[in-house]
Design a protein around this motif. Structure first.
Motif, mmCIF file in Angstrom:
data_model
loop_
_atom_site.group_PDB
_atom_site.id
_atom_site.type_symbol
_atom_site.label_atom_id
_atom_site.label_comp_id
_atom_site.label_asym_id
_atom_site.label_seq_id
_atom_site.Cartn_x
_atom_site.Cartn_y
_atom_site.Cartn_z
ATOM 1 N N ALA A 19 -45.339 59.917 -33.206
ATOM 2 C CA ALA A 19 -44.498 59.342 -31.923
ATOM 3 C C ALA A 19 -45.463 59.615 -30.392
ATOM 4 O O ALA A 19 -46.434 60.231 -30.573
ATOM 5 C CB ALA A 19 -43.231 60.329 -31.631
ATOM 6 N N ALA A 20 -45.148 58.898 -29.712
ATOM 7 C CA ALA A 20 -45.647 59.087 -28.520
ATOM 8 C C ALA A 20 -45.786 60.624 -27.951
ATOM 9 O O ALA A 20 -44.511 61.236 -27.769
ATOM 10 C CB ALA A 20 -44.897 58.085 -27.342
ATOM 11 N N TRP A 21 -46.988 60.947 -27.602
ATOM 12 C CA TRP A 21 -47.202 62.133 -26.998
ATOM 13 C C TRP A 21 -47.459 63.343 -28.155
ATOM 14 O O TRP A 21 -47.656 64.489 -28.060
ATOM 15 C CB TRP A 21 -46.310 62.802 -25.874
ATOM 16 C CG TRP A 21 -46.351 61.953 -24.741
ATOM 17 C CD1 TRP A 21 -45.406 61.379 -24.177
ATOM 18 C CD2 TRP A 21 -47.339 61.660 -23.978
ATOM 19 N NE1 TRP A 21 -45.561 60.623 -23.030
ATOM 20 C CE2 TRP A 21 -46.878 60.777 -22.922
ATOM 21 C CE3 TRP A 21 -48.919 62.088 -24.059
ATOM 22 C CZ2 TRP A 21 -47.722 60.468 -21.861
ATOM 23 C CZ3 TRP A 21 -49.559 61.455 -22.731
ATOM 24 C CH2 TRP A 21 -49.081 60.869 -21.953
ATOM 25 N N CYS A 22 -47.160 62.887 -29.500
ATOM 26 C CA CYS A 22 -47.187 63.608 -30.446
ATOM 27 C C CYS A 22 -48.431 63.366 -31.688
ATOM 28 O O CYS A 22 -48.685 63.964 -32.589
ATOM 29 C CB CYS A 22 -45.618 63.701 -31.406
ATOM 30 S SG CYS A 22 -44.425 64.243 -30.700
ATOM 31 N N GLU A 23 -49.256 62.694 -31.131
ATOM 32 C CA GLU A 23 -50.474 62.148 -31.926
ATOM 33 C C GLU A 23 -51.421 63.072 -32.119
ATOM 34 O O GLU A 23 -52.751 62.907 -31.887
ATOM 35 C CB GLU A 23 -50.953 60.972 -31.304
ATOM 36 C CG GLU A 23 -49.986 59.792 -30.615
ATOM 37 C CD GLU A 23 -49.655 59.758 -29.242
ATOM 38 O OE1 GLU A 23 -49.639 61.037 -28.903
ATOM 39 O OE2 GLU A 23 -49.186 58.928 -28.775
ATOM 40 N N MET A 105 -52.600 54.444 -30.041
ATOM 41 C CA MET A 105 -52.500 55.115 -31.252
ATOM 42 C C MET A 105 -51.082 55.690 -31.873
ATOM 43 O O MET A 105 -50.767 55.967 -32.968
ATOM 44 C CB MET A 105 -52.844 56.599 -30.920
ATOM 45 C CG MET A 105 -54.321 56.758 -30.373
ATOM 46 S SD MET A 105 -54.934 58.343 -30.348
ATOM 47 C CE MET A 105 -53.594 59.189 -29.382
ATOM 48 N N ASP A 106 -50.023 55.307 -30.802
ATOM 49 C CA ASP A 106 -48.544 56.104 -31.370
ATOM 50 C C ASP A 106 -47.839 54.773 -32.228
ATOM 51 O O ASP A 106 -48.073 53.748 -32.258
ATOM 52 C CB ASP A 106 -47.836 56.359 -29.946
ATOM 53 C CG ASP A 106 -47.524 55.239 -28.974
ATOM 54 O OD1 ASP A 106 -48.521 54.215 -29.026
ATOM 55 O OD2 ASP A 106 -46.563 55.214 -28.462
ATOM 56 N N ALA A 107 -46.793 55.383 -32.710
ATOM 57 C CA ALA A 107 -45.789 54.617 -33.863
ATOM 58 C C ALA A 107 -44.592 54.420 -33.109
ATOM 59 O O ALA A 107 -44.369 54.684 -31.791
ATOM 60 C CB ALA A 107 -45.494 55.522 -35.021
ATOM 61 N N VAL A 108 -43.601 53.879 -33.703
ATOM 62 C CA VAL A 108 -42.454 53.238 -33.368
ATOM 63 C C VAL A 108 -41.319 54.233 -33.963
ATOM 64 O O VAL A 108 -41.260 54.293 -35.126
ATOM 65 C CB VAL A 108 -42.392 51.819 -33.526
ATOM 66 C CG1 VAL A 108 -40.902 51.454 -32.734
ATOM 67 C CG2 VAL A 108 -43.598 51.078 -32.881
ATOM 68 N N GLU A 109 -40.076 54.348 -33.156
ATOM 69 C CA GLU A 109 -39.096 54.975 -33.839
ATOM 70 C C GLU A 109 -38.129 54.004 -34.489
ATOM 71 O O GLU A 109 -37.038 53.374 -34.141
ATOM 72 C CB GLU A 109 -38.363 55.498 -32.738
ATOM 73 C CG GLU A 109 -37.103 56.693 -33.163
ATOM 74 C CD GLU A 109 -36.432 57.027 -31.929
ATOM 75 O OE1 GLU A 109 -35.511 58.068 -32.367
ATOM 76 O OE2 GLU A 109 -36.634 56.856 -30.821
ATOM 77 N N VAL A 110 -38.740 53.714 -35.847
ATOM 78 C CA VAL A 110 -38.230 52.566 -36.763
ATOM 79 C C VAL A 110 -38.279 53.348 -38.260
ATOM 80 O O VAL A 110 -39.495 53.690 -38.421
ATOM 81 C CB VAL A 110 -38.750 51.509 -36.633
ATOM 82 C CG1 VAL A 110 -38.127 50.332 -37.762
ATOM 83 C CG2 VAL A 110 -38.766 50.837 -35.423
ATOM 84 N N GLY A 111 -37.301 53.280 -39.307
ATOM 85 C CA GLY A 111 -37.522 53.642 -40.265
ATOM 86 C C GLY A 111 -38.168 52.688 -41.212
ATOM 87 O O GLY A 111 -37.323 51.735 -41.255
ATOM 88 N N GLU A 112 -38.938 53.051 -41.826
ATOM 89 C CA GLU A 112 -39.759 51.927 -42.741
ATOM 90 C C GLU A 112 -39.063 51.591 -44.112
ATOM 91 O O GLU A 112 -38.453 52.407 -44.681
ATOM 92 C CB GLU A 112 -41.286 52.510 -43.133
ATOM 93 C CG GLU A 112 -42.050 51.434 -44.047
ATOM 94 C CD GLU A 112 -43.495 51.615 -43.544
ATOM 95 O OE1 GLU A 112 -44.155 50.616 -43.928
ATOM 96 O OE2 GLU A 112 -43.949 52.726 -43.471
#
Length: 418
Positions: A19-23, A105-112
């Motif tokens: 997540a954002a800021w957790c990379e 770099m960050d990902a999205v709050e979506v379950g794959e």
């Protein structure tokens, strides 16, 4: 550095979206790779301007422990302070221009998607972090950045000047770009390029001058009331939830502006502790957008006025926290002819202009470079998609990564040939 390397890097990153800021894992692996290439490393605490950081509320120790468990480099993980993000600088030792490339770099709050037909499931690189996935292609962006650094580092004897490879945290929600722009690393940059995969463009296309980037403000609106027993003494309470509900309907009714596109969305409303308790806290999360800074400012000014009015009407307090921000961007026209020619030589179909229609905090980076007399451009590298961005079934055509890296590589070589 061939397409197989690009695919392996991309798939490794895809399995551990952050997540954002957790990379922290991503930052540590990038730092290791760039350091191994002989680049000078600057980590997040020195790279970003802390006062400009937005939308960050994380448990650093917990996130670092997770990152270590998922394969972060221990040495570089220990070196990272509070903030993620990393810059590697390639200094050729010969005078010349300063170029920069930015990769988010960050990902999205979506379950794959767990469907067997979903390519990452079928090939065994589906997200291992529940509720998060690389549903916007940033894993591909990072892979391209790593490959580009490798290729240019191997050719440093043929180049002059310096190259900065910027890996930005927290693009999602427009939370990290402003802090990166204010951190000082772009102040001496002569030319900056950044790009995005797949937005309104197919494999084999390159949008050389995307337009209609939306200015945006992401906000949390807190209403602070007084709790009381709803049966015994409702008169002693001040209902924060009532104020938030009133604000929601009023915010969605803000008049749209005659001079251009304006939007508002209320995405979340959380409040209350029980059916017989007057709620003392309500948190409303939303965003405004506008076709220009002035139009977005018009919308956000109404948000502030409505919040104040609803708070006064229900006898509660309020405060607004900006959680993200984006401005518009305009490519430097002087960069486009050379990029157009290089793209055509690679067999890419060049699209002159195409509306982007979303928000991107890269606008702060382009503005910073251009305000210091440099050139900057944002490109869209077409990629066939299996589903829209931010969708559980999102995936992109990995084959486009190779040509994207080659385009950036050749552009840098042309600018820095010694």
């Amino acid at each position: 550095m061939d397409s197989a390397h690009l695919s392996r890097w991309r798939r490794d990153l895809h399995q551990a979206p952050e997540a954002a800021w957790c990379e922290y894992r991503t930052t540590s692996l990038i730092a290791r790779h760039l350091s191994d290439l002989g680049l000078t490393i600057t980590l997040g605490d020195e790279l970003l301007s802390a006062p400009h950081v937005m939308g960050r509320d994380i448990d650093v120790a917990r996130e670092k422990a997770r990152a270590l468990h998922q394969g972060a480099d221990p040495h570089w993980l220990d070196s990272i302070g509070e903030l993620t993000g990393v810059m590697g600088e390639l200094n050729t030792g010969r005078p010349g221009p300063v170029l920069a490339f930015r990769f988010d770099m960050d990902a999205v709050e979506v379950g794959e998607s767990p469907q067997e037909t979903h390519f990452p499931v079928k090939e065994g690189f589906v997200s291992r972090n529940q509720g998060w996935m690389h549903a916007c292609g940033h894993d591909g962006h990072v892979a391209m950045g790593l490959a580009l650094a490798s290729r240019l580092a191997s050719r440093r004897e043929q180049l002059c000047g310096r190259i900065k490879f910027l890996f930005q945290p927290a693009e999602e929600g427009c939370r990290g770009g402003k802090a990166l722009a204010a951190g000082g690393s772009l102040d001496d940059v002569d030319a900056l390029l950044t790009l995005h995969l797949g937005i309104h463009a197919q494999s084999g296309e390159l949008v050389i001058n995307p337009t209609d980037f939306l200015c945006s403000t992401k906000f949390d609106l807190h209403f602070l009331g007084t709790a009381s027993h709803a049966g015994l003494e409702p008169n002693a309470g001040a209902n924060a939830l009532a104020a938030a509900c009133m604000a929601t309907t009023a915010l969605l009714g803000i008049p749209r502006h005659r001079d251009g596109m304006t939007r508002i969305n209320i995405g979340q409303l959380n409040a209350g502790s029980g059916r017989n308790v007057i709620p003392d806290l309500a948190i409303l999360r939303g965003e405004t957008r506008g076709a220009s800074s002035a139009l977005n400012d018009y919308m956000f000014a109404h948000v502030q006025h409505i919040a104040e009015g609803c708070a006064r009407a229900h006898g509660v307090d309020f405060h607004i926290i900006k959680q993200g921000e984006a401005i518009g961007l305009t490519n430097s026209a002087t960069l486009l002819p050379a990029l157009t020619q290089l793209a055509a030589e690679l067999g890419l179909t060049v699209i002159g202009e195409r509306p982007f229609g979303a928000s991107e905090d890269a606008g702060f980076l382009l503005e910073q470079v251009q305000s210091h007399g440099g050139e900057a451009a944002y490109l869209v590298l077409g990629a066939n998609l299996t589903a829209p961005h931010h969708h559980a079934c999102f995936d992109f055509d990995e084959a486009v990564l190779e040509r994207g890296v080659t385009l950036l590589e050749r552009w840098a070589q042309a600018r820095l040939r010694s």
